[in-house]
Design a protein around this motif. Structure first.
Motif, short mmCIF file in Angstrom:
data_model
loop_
_atom_site.label_atom_id
_atom_site.label_comp_id
_atom_site.label_asym_id
_atom_site.label_seq_id
_atom_site.Cartn_x
_atom_site.Cartn_y
_atom_site.Cartn_z
N SER A 13 41.19 36.27 37.52
CA SER A 13 40.86 34.89 37.89
C SER A 13 41.09 34.00 36.69
O SER A 13 40.87 34.41 35.54
CB SER A 13 39.39 34.80 38.36
N GLN A 71 37.67 39.52 43.02
CA GLN A 71 39.10 39.31 43.26
C GLN A 71 39.82 40.64 43.19
O GLN A 71 39.50 41.47 42.33
CB GLN A 71 39.69 38.36 42.19
N CYS A 76 38.18 35.49 46.95
CA CYS A 76 39.45 34.91 46.49
C CYS A 76 39.15 33.54 45.89
O CYS A 76 38.32 32.80 46.41
CB CYS A 76 40.41 34.79 47.68
N ASP A 77 39.84 33.21 44.79
CA ASP A 77 39.66 31.87 44.22
C ASP A 77 41.00 31.28 43.76
O ASP A 77 41.02 30.35 42.96
CB ASP A 77 38.65 31.89 43.06
N ASP A 78 42.11 31.85 44.28
CA ASP A 78 43.42 31.47 43.74
C ASP A 78 44.45 31.52 44.88
O ASP A 78 44.49 32.48 45.66
CB ASP A 78 43.78 32.49 42.65
N ASN A 92 47.00 34.41 44.74
CA ASN A 92 46.33 35.66 45.12
C ASN A 92 46.17 35.73 46.64
O ASN A 92 46.35 36.79 47.25
CB ASN A 92 44.97 35.74 44.40
N ALA A 93 45.87 34.58 47.27
CA ALA A 93 45.75 34.56 48.73
C ALA A 93 47.09 34.91 49.38
O ALA A 93 47.15 35.69 50.34
CB ALA A 93 45.26 33.18 49.19
N LEU A 98 47.59 38.60 49.04
CA LEU A 98 46.73 39.30 50.00
C LEU A 98 47.39 39.29 51.38
O LEU A 98 47.41 40.31 52.08
CB LEU A 98 45.38 38.58 50.12
N VAL A 101 38.71 36.82 54.43
CA VAL A 101 38.66 36.27 53.07
C VAL A 101 37.47 35.32 52.93
O VAL A 101 37.24 34.46 53.78
CB VAL A 101 39.96 35.53 52.72
N ILE A 113 44.59 29.59 53.11
CA ILE A 113 44.26 30.92 53.66
C ILE A 113 44.36 30.89 55.18
O ILE A 113 44.88 31.82 55.81
CB ILE A 113 42.84 31.34 53.20
#
Lengths: 370, 366
Positions: free
Chosen positions: A273, B96, B119-121, B124-125, B128, B141, B167
Motif C-alpha cells: 500500500s 491488501q 483494497c486501497d489502490d 491493485n483492484a 484483483l 472487495v 471496483i
C-alpha cells in the motif's frame, strides 16, 4: 509447517513469495572465512552457537571451515536432539537442565554425542549426578561462572572452584572446565565493552588458576557471546574456545561492531500500500521479522526508514527519491536487527548467490523450546 | 522433544515437558461465549480474526457459538488457505493482497469459499479483477479506510468513492463495502473506549455515506476491534466487527475485564544460583517481548525481570521458597506474537490435558 510457494532453484531472488527470509551465500562464506580464518592457526577455537540460525545446513558449513572447535553450542535438550539427528557429535548446552524427563533424554543422547553440560549450583550437580548414575552414563560438566551482567552462574573464584571440586568427586560426572557468557553489545563504546569483556573473562581465567592450584585438570575454558570481540577474547592466554552465534549472518545490531563481516540475512518484503506520498506499507510485520531486540532497517536506502512494525505490516517513512521509487508491488529488503528471534518465525531460509536462488534450507530447530 | 509432542489425555499439567503453550479451555469457552451472547440478537455480527489463534479448531468453535457473520478474518492469503482447507466457508483477508502469484491463490480460494479482500489502490483492484476473471471466480472487495492507524487505507472520502466506482466496473469483483482497523493507547476505561470507538466508526460511516451518495450500495461496514466489541453494536450502520484478541487475550488487554487470558506458557525453574534469583527455561523466543515482559500468574511472590534467548530471569521475595524443578506460569503481553512461535496448544481443563491442537496457520506470513 508453512508452505510458501516454492520457486525452482535458479529463480531470480526477487521473484520469491514474500515475506521470505533470504540468506546470501557469498556473505555467509565470507563471514565464515573471516572469523574461522582468524582462529585457524591459534590454539583457541570457535565453537558456533547454532541457536541464532537454528539451521543444520548452516551449522554443517560452519564445521566445514577450519578454525572451529569441531562441535557446536545449543541452548536446550530439544536443540541438542535435533542437531544430533543431523549428524553433530560434539554439543555443548548453554543452559542448565534439571527436569527428570529431560535428563533421561540427555542420558540417551550421550550414547551418540559428546555432550557438555553447564551447572551453577550444588543442587544442580546432585541432580545431574543422580541422573547419570541411574542411567549408567557419564556427563562432561562445565561450571558456569556469573560475570557481568548478572544472570545465572556461580560466583567466580572460590565458590566456582568448590563446585568444580564437587563435580570432580560426584559419581557419573567428569569435570571438564569453566564457561561464562559476556555482556550485551548495547552498553558503552566498543572500547568500553572490550574492557568489560576482558575483565569478565579474566575472572574465569583466575578461577581456572585457582582450580589448577587445587589439583583439578581444566580442559575447557569457554567464553560465550563474543561475536563483537571474539579476536580480543581469543588472545587471552588460557581461553580454549570462544562461542559466538551471530557472526555467520551478522544482524544489523552486531554489524557496527564487526565491520569486516557482511550482513547475510535479510527479509524480502513487498510494498502492498502507498496510502500517502511519504508512507509505504510492506507485508512484513512482527510475524516475519522480529522487533524484540530492535527495529529492522531498509537495506541500502537512507531515504526509507521503518517507522513502525505491526503484527502483519511494516510501516515505512519515505523521503527524497524513495517517494517515487517505492510503488505497490515493489520489493523491499529489510535488514534484520536480531537473528535469534527472527529465525524463530520462519520455516525455511532461501539461500541465494548473485541474486539467484541456490538452495532452500530448513530451519529445523525453529520452535524447539524444551 | 521430537515434534509433535503429544502428552496423553488426562496427563496432569505438572507432568508436561516445559516450556509448553497451554490453552485453558474454560477461559477460551468463556471468551467465545461473551461475544456470542452479545452479538446473537444484534444487527451487527462478529467476524472473528484468526490471525491471533491461527487454529481452524478455534475458528470453528467461534462460528458454532453464533453471533458471527458465518465467516472469519485472516491477515494473509496463506492463512486463509489454512482456514478454507479446514472447511471455513467465508474468509475476509483484511489486508491488501499484492503480486501475481498471491492474487492467483486468492482467486483459486474464491472457487471454494466466499472470499473477500481489502483494497486501497486502483491498480491493485484491476489486478484483483484480472486474477478473478482468469480463474473464473468472484471476489468481494472491501475498500480499506484509514481511521486512526496511519497504515494502509484511503485517507479522504473522495478517493474511496472513486475507487468504489472503479471496483464496481471491474469484472470478477463485487464491490461489497468498506473496512477499517483501529488502535487505542494505554488502558482506557469504558467511557474512553466508547468515545474513541464511536469517533473512529463515524469516520468509516462518513465514507459509507459518501459512496452511497454516489449511487453505490455499501452492504458491509467491517470495523471495530476487541477493545470496541461492545461499542459497535450501538453504532447504527456498522454491520460486522473484526475482533481477534478477545479469544486468547493478554496482559495488554487487562482493562477488558469481560475476558480471561486463555493462552499461557508453562516453565520450569532451572537453577537458584544465589538468594532471591532464579533462572527458568522459558526464553524470549517462546514468549515475544516487543510489548513488554510476561507476567507471572503463579507462584506468588516471584517476578520476571528479563527474558533472554535461553532463559527467564526470576526474582523472588524473602520468605518465598523456590527450588530447581518448580513450575511457573507466564501470562503473555502479546498473545498473537507468542502463539505465532508455537506449533501446538496443549489444551487443558481442571489441571489435566484434554487435547492437543495444531496451530496450523503458524508461520503463514505469505
Amino acid at each position: 509447517m508453512q508452505r510458501p510457494i516454492f520457486k525452482p532453484i535458479g529463480t531470480p531472488i526477487e521473484e520469491l513469495d514474500t515475506p521470505s527470509l533470504v540468506v546470501d551465500i557469498s556473505a555467509l562464506e565470507h563471514n565464515l572465512e573471516a572469523v574461522h580464518g582468524f582462529f585457524r592457526d591459534i590454539p583457541v577455537k570457535m565453537r558456533p552457537h547454532v541457536h541464532a540460525h537454528k539451521t543444520p545446513a548452516i551449522a554443517h558449513l560452519q564445521l566445514s571451515v577450519p578454525g572451529n572447535a569441531g562441535g557446536i553450542a545449543v541452548i536446550n535438550v530439544s536443540e541438542a536432539e535435533l542437531f544430533a539427528q543431523h549428524g553433530f557429535t560434539d554439543i555443548t548446552l548453554s543452559s542448565p537442565v534439571v527436569s527428570p524427563s529431560k535428563l533421561r533424554r540427555l542420558c540417551a543422547l550421550t550414547h551418540t554425542v559428546k555432550l557438555s553440560l553447564p551447572v551453577d549450583s550444588a543442587p544442580g550437580i546432585d541432580i545431574l549426578s543422580q541422573a547419570a548414575v541411574a542411567n549408567s552414563v557419564t556427563f562432561d560438566v562445565l561450571v558456569d561462572i556469573n560475570t557481568y551482567p548478572p544472570r545465572g552462574g556461580a560466583e567466580a573464584g572460590a565458590p566456582s572452584v568448590a563446585l568444580a571440586q564437587q563435580v570432580s568427586a560426584a559419581p557419573g560426572l567428569r569435570f571438564e572446565g569453566f564457561t561464562t557468557v559476556g555482556g550485551p553489545i548495547s552498553e558503552g563504546s566498543p572500547d568500553e565493552m572490550i574492557v568489560r569483556d576482558k575483565a569478565n573473562v579474566q575472572k574465569m581465567l583466575d578461577t581456572r588458576e585457582m582450580a589448577e592450584r587445587a589439583g583439578l585438570d581444566v580442559a575447557v575454558v569457554s567464553a560465550g557471546n563474543h561475536t563483537h570481540d571474539a579476536h580480543v577474547i581469543a588472545s587471552m592466554a588460557g581461553v580454549t574456545e570462544v562461542r559466538s552465534g551471530a557472526y555467520p549472518l551478522i544482524d544489523h545490531r552486531h554489524w557496527p561492531h564487526c565491520p569486516d563481516l557482511i550482513p547475510g540475512a535479510r527479509v524480502l518484503s513487498t510494498v502492498i500500500s502507498r496510502p500517502e506520498s511519504g508512507r509505504a506499507i510492506v507485508n512484513a510485520g512482527q510475524k516475519a521479522i522480529s522487533r524484540d531486540m530492535g527495529m529492522p532497517k531498509v537495506d541500502g536506502r537512507t531515504d526509507a526508514t521503518v517507522a513502525g512494525l505491526n503484527a502483519e505490516h511494516g510501516i515505512l517513512d519515505l523521503e527524497g527519491d524513495a517517494i517515487k521509487d517505492f510503488q505497490v508491488g515493489d520489493a523491499v529488503w529489510l535488514l534484520i536487527a536480531d537473528l535469534n528471534t527472527s529465525t524463530a518465525l520462519h520455516d525455511y531460509i532461501f539461500a541465494a548467490r548473485d541474486g539467484v536462488l541456490e538452495a532452500v534450507w530448513e530451519i529445523s530447530a525453529r520452535g524447539l523450546y524444551d | 522433544m521430537p515434534k509433535p509432542y503429544r502428552p496423553a489425555t488426562g496427563t496432569p499439567i505438572e507432568e508436561l515437558e516445559t516450556p509448553c503453550l497451554i490453552l485453558d479451555l474454560d477461559a477460551l469457552e468463556h471468551n467465545i461465549g461473551v461475544i456470542a451472547r452479545l452479538y446473537q440478537d444484534a444487527d451487527c455480527k462478529v467476524r472473528p480474526h484468526v490471525k491471533n489463534h491461527k487454529s481452524p479448531q478455534i475458528a470453528h468453535m467461534q462460528l458454532r457459538a453464533g453471533g458471527t457473520v458465518g465467516g472469519v478474518c485472516a491477515a494473509k492469503v496463506s492463512e486463509a488457505e489454512v482456514m478454507v482447507q479446514a472447511g471455513i466457508p467465508n474468509v475476509l483477508i483484511a489486508n491488501q493482497v499484492v503480486g501475481r502469484d498471491k492474487l492467483a491463490r486468492l482467486a483459486s480460494l474464491a472457487l471454494r469459499a466466499e472470499m473477500l479482500v481489502g483494497c486501497d489502490d486502483s491498480q491493485n483492484a484491476s489486478d484483483l479483477s484480472a486474477a478473478a476473471v482468469a480463474a473464473g471466480a468472484e471476489i468481494g472487495v472491501l475498500i480499506e479506510v484509514n481511521t486512526s492507524m496511519g497504515r494502509a487505507g484511503t485517507r479522504v472520502a473522495g478517493d474511496a468513492v472513486t475507487l468504489a466506482q472503479h471496483i464496481n466496473n471491474l469484472p470478477g469483483l463485487r464491490f461489497q463495502g468498506i473496512m477499517s482497523h483501529q488502535i487505542i493507547d494505554g488502558a482506557p476505561d469504558r467511557e474512553a473506549r466508547f468515545t474513541k470507538g464511536r469517533a473512529d466508526m463515524q469516520v468509516v460511516l462518513d465514507v459509507k455515506a459518501a459512496i452511497e451518495r454516489a449511487g453505490l450500495p455499501v452492504e458491509t461496514v467491517s470495523t471495530g476491534e476487541t477493545w470496541s466489541y461492545d461499542v459497535a453494536p450501538t453504532v447504527q450502520g456498522v454491520t460486522e466487527v473484526q475482533a481477534g484478541s478477545y479469544v486468547l487475550l493478554d496482559t495488554s488487554y487487562a482493562y477488558m475485564t469481560d475476558f480471561r487470558i486463555a493462552a499461557k506458557v508453562l516453565g520450569t525453574v532451572t537453577s537458584i544460583p544465589r538468594p532471591g534469583f532464579a533462572t527458568g527455561d522459558v526464553s524470549i523466543e517462546a514468549m515475544a517481548s516487543a510489548k513488554g515482559l510476561p507476567t507471572i500468574e503463579a507462584p506468588a511472590g516471584v517476578r520476571v525481570t528479563r527474558l533472554t534467548y535461553e532463559q527467564t530471569f526470576l526474582e523472588f521475595d524473602e520468605g518465598v521458597t523456590v527450588k530447581a524443578g518448580d513450575r511457573y506460569t507466564l501470562l503473555p503481553a502479546q498473545e498473537d506474537m507468542m502463539v505465532n512461535r508455537w506449533d501446538q496448544y496443549i489444551v487443558v481443563r481442571n489441571g489435566k490435558v484434554e487435547d492437543v491442537w495444531d496451530i496450523t496457520a503458524r508461520g503463514r506470513v505469505h
